[in-house]
Design a protein around this motif. Structure first.
Motif, PDB file in Angstrom:
ATOM      1  N   GLN A   1      -7.023   8.319   4.071  1.00 20.54           N
ATOM      2  CA  GLN A   1      -7.533   7.350   3.100  1.00 20.54           C
ATOM      3  C   GLN A   1      -6.932   5.967   3.338  1.00 20.54           C
ATOM      4  OE1 GLN A   1      -6.617   8.159  -1.032  1.00 20.54           O
ATOM      5  NE2 GLN A   1      -8.104   6.680  -1.795  1.00 20.54           N
ATOM      6  N   ALA A   2      -5.662   5.930   3.700  1.00 20.18           N
ATOM      7  CA  ALA A   2      -5.022   4.645   3.978  1.00 20.18           C
ATOM      8  C   ALA A   2      -5.709   3.933   5.136  1.00 20.18           C
ATOM      9  CB  ALA A   2      -3.543   4.863   4.286  1.00 20.18           C
TER      10      ALA A   2
ATOM     11  N   ARG B   1       3.449   8.166  -6.544  1.00 18.31           N
ATOM     12  CA  ARG B   1       2.632   6.949  -6.501  1.00 18.31           C
ATOM     13  C   ARG B   1       2.775   6.159  -7.794  1.00 18.31           C
ATOM     14  NH1 ARG B   1      -1.462  10.533  -4.516  1.00 18.31           N
ATOM     15  NH2 ARG B   1      -2.745  10.155  -6.370  1.00 18.31           N
TER      16      ARG B   1
ATOM     17  N   ARG C   1      -1.271  -0.980  -4.311  1.00 18.33           N
ATOM     18  CA  ARG C   1      -2.413  -0.073  -4.373  1.00 18.33           C
ATOM     19  C   ARG C   1      -1.962   1.253  -3.790  1.00 18.33           C
ATOM     20  NH1 ARG C   1      -6.085  -1.504  -0.722  1.00 18.33           N
ATOM     21  NH2 ARG C   1      -4.694  -2.957   0.323  1.00 18.33           N
ATOM     22  N   SER C   2      -2.742   2.304  -4.004  1.00 17.12           N
ATOM     23  CA  SER C   2      -2.313   3.632  -3.576  1.00 17.12           C
ATOM     24  C   SER C   2      -3.393   4.350  -2.791  1.00 17.12           C
ATOM     25  CB  SER C   2      -1.918   4.486  -4.791  1.00 17.12           C
ATOM     26  OG  SER C   2      -0.768   3.974  -5.421  1.00 17.12           O
ATOM     27  N   ALA C   3      -2.923   5.185  -1.868  1.00 16.29           N
ATOM     28  CA  ALA C   3      -3.775   6.114  -1.138  1.00 16.29           C
ATOM     29  C   ALA C   3      -3.098   7.478  -1.182  1.00 16.29           C
ATOM     30  CB  ALA C   3      -3.979   5.662   0.308  1.00 16.29           C
ATOM     31  N   SER C   4      -3.879   8.529  -1.294  1.00 15.24           N
ATOM     32  CA  SER C   4      -3.318   9.869  -1.415  1.00 15.24           C
ATOM     33  C   SER C   4      -3.144  10.571  -0.078  1.00 15.24           C
ATOM     34  CB  SER C   4      -4.216  10.723  -2.333  1.00 15.24           C
ATOM     35  OG  SER C   4      -5.528  10.809  -1.801  1.00 15.24           O
TER      36      SER C   4
ATOM     37  N   VAL D   1       1.313   5.209   0.185  1.00 16.75           N
ATOM     38  CA  VAL D   1       0.593   6.348   0.755  1.00 16.75           C
ATOM     39  C   VAL D   1       1.423   7.598   0.513  1.00 16.75           C
ATOM     40  CG1 VAL D   1      -0.579   7.258   2.785  1.00 16.75           C
ATOM     41  CG2 VAL D   1      -0.264   4.780   2.544  1.00 16.75           C
TER      42      VAL D   1
ATOM     43  N   ASP E   1      -8.789   4.299   6.089  1.00 18.49           N
ATOM     44  CA  ASP E   1     -10.107   3.841   5.609  1.00 18.49           C
ATOM     45  C   ASP E   1      -9.961   2.551   4.811  1.00 18.49           C
ATOM     46  OD1 ASP E   1     -11.372   5.978   6.786  1.00 18.49           O
ATOM     47  OD2 ASP E   1     -11.414   7.201   4.963  1.00 18.49           O
ATOM     48  N   MET E   2      -8.938   2.475   3.964  1.00 22.97           N
ATOM     49  CA  MET E   2      -8.732   1.283   3.157  1.00 22.97           C
ATOM     50  C   MET E   2      -8.431   0.070   4.040  1.00 22.97           C
ATOM     51  SD  MET E   2      -6.552   2.997   0.026  1.00 22.97           S
ATOM     52  CE  MET E   2      -6.304   1.460  -0.869  1.00 22.97           C
TER      53      MET E   2
ATOM     54  N   LEU F   1       0.855  -1.188   0.000  1.00 24.42           N
ATOM     55  CA  LEU F   1       0.000   0.000   0.000  1.00 24.42           C
ATOM     56  C   LEU F   1       0.890   1.236   0.000  1.00 24.42           C
ATOM     57  CD1 LEU F   1      -2.732   1.384   0.120  1.00 24.42           C
ATOM     58  CD2 LEU F   1      -2.699   1.109   2.625  1.00 24.42           C
TER      59      LEU F   1
END
Length: 247
Positions: free
Chosen positions: A36-37, A14, A29-32, A7, A39-40, A5
């Motif tokens: 958000q990370a 990213r 996968r990516s989070a901005s 972030v 939450d994922m 992941l």
């Protein structure tokens, strides 16, 4: 296949990481943002490693790492922090937050991939040990036997005429003691990578661990010792240009 992941608030970072990981058969996968990370991860989207930017709007990477380590559901997840400025203060903050390593940006794949592979391998080993024993993963303490082995090893090099530099690293690659010239950070990184790779090959091909790796380049030699609690890197050269190591 391990999943990572990413972030980072930078789209370009990213994308660069996603492409690099894809080229080395790693899913990502990516989070901005840190929010958000979280939450994922709350949505039970499993991952094996987080690559987290230190400086982001809102929640910083250090705060995200601390929150993950404080939560029993995610405390086992390794975190590699990324920063454009990696100095002693940043490293100390990373250790305090529970990070498995710090990577300087902009990064190169020859630095990134060995670190990621090592952290993933350590994570798999820790998870396997916890599953076997039924206990939560713990950081092993350095006992007197380990310290004795370390001192005995250093004594073998004390009067060696070809020894130029010696550095002792902890299992995360942080230098604990140094004699001679300060080794560049990427040498410490590759020392850990070569030792871990040799250990894997030894177990698969010979059925036993390899506790020492020797690399020759011209008139010089690097010897990497893999002790229970430490790595020891010794750089050796021609006797006429060598300096005596003093503990």
């Amino acid at each position: 296949m391990p999943e990572i992941l990413i972030v980072d608030d930078s789209v370009s970072v990213r994308k660069a990481l996603e492409i690099t990981f894809r080229n080395h058969a790693l899913d990502s996968r990516s989070a901005s943002s840190g929010e958000q990370a979280l939450d994922m991860l709350d949505e039970a989207a499993a991952c094996d490693l987080l690559m987290v930017d230190v400086i982001m709007p809102g929640m910083s990477g250090l705060e995200l790492c601390s929150r993950l380590k404080a939560d029993a559901r995610s405390a086992h997840l390794p975190v590699i922090l990324m920063s454009g400025n990696v100095d002693d203060e940043v490293r100390a903050q990373a250790r305090e937050a529970g990070a498995s390593g710090v990577l300087r940006k902009p990064f190169r794949s020859e630095e990134l991939i060995p670190l990621v592979q090592e952290v993933l391998a350590a994570h798999r080993q820790t998870a396997g040990d916890a599953e076997t024993t039924g206990l939560a993963p713990a950081v092993p303490a350095i006992d007197d036997g380990d310290l004795g082995a370390l001192n005995a090893l250093l004594q073998t090099y004390e009067d060696h005429p070809q020894v130029r530099d010696v550095v002792i690293l902890d299992r995360q690659g942080q230098p604990l003691k140094q004699t001679g010239n300060v080794l560049p950070e990427n040498i410490q990184l590759f020392a850990r990578f070569f030792t871990n790779t040799a250990g894997v090959l030894g177990r698969q091909m010979l059925g036993e661990d390899i506790d020492q790796v020797s690399i020759r380049y011209g008139a010089h030699q690097m010897v990497i010792h893999n002790l229970p609690g430490h790595f020891v890197v010794v750089l050796m050269g021609a006797p006429e240009s060598a300096a005596r190591v003093v503990n």
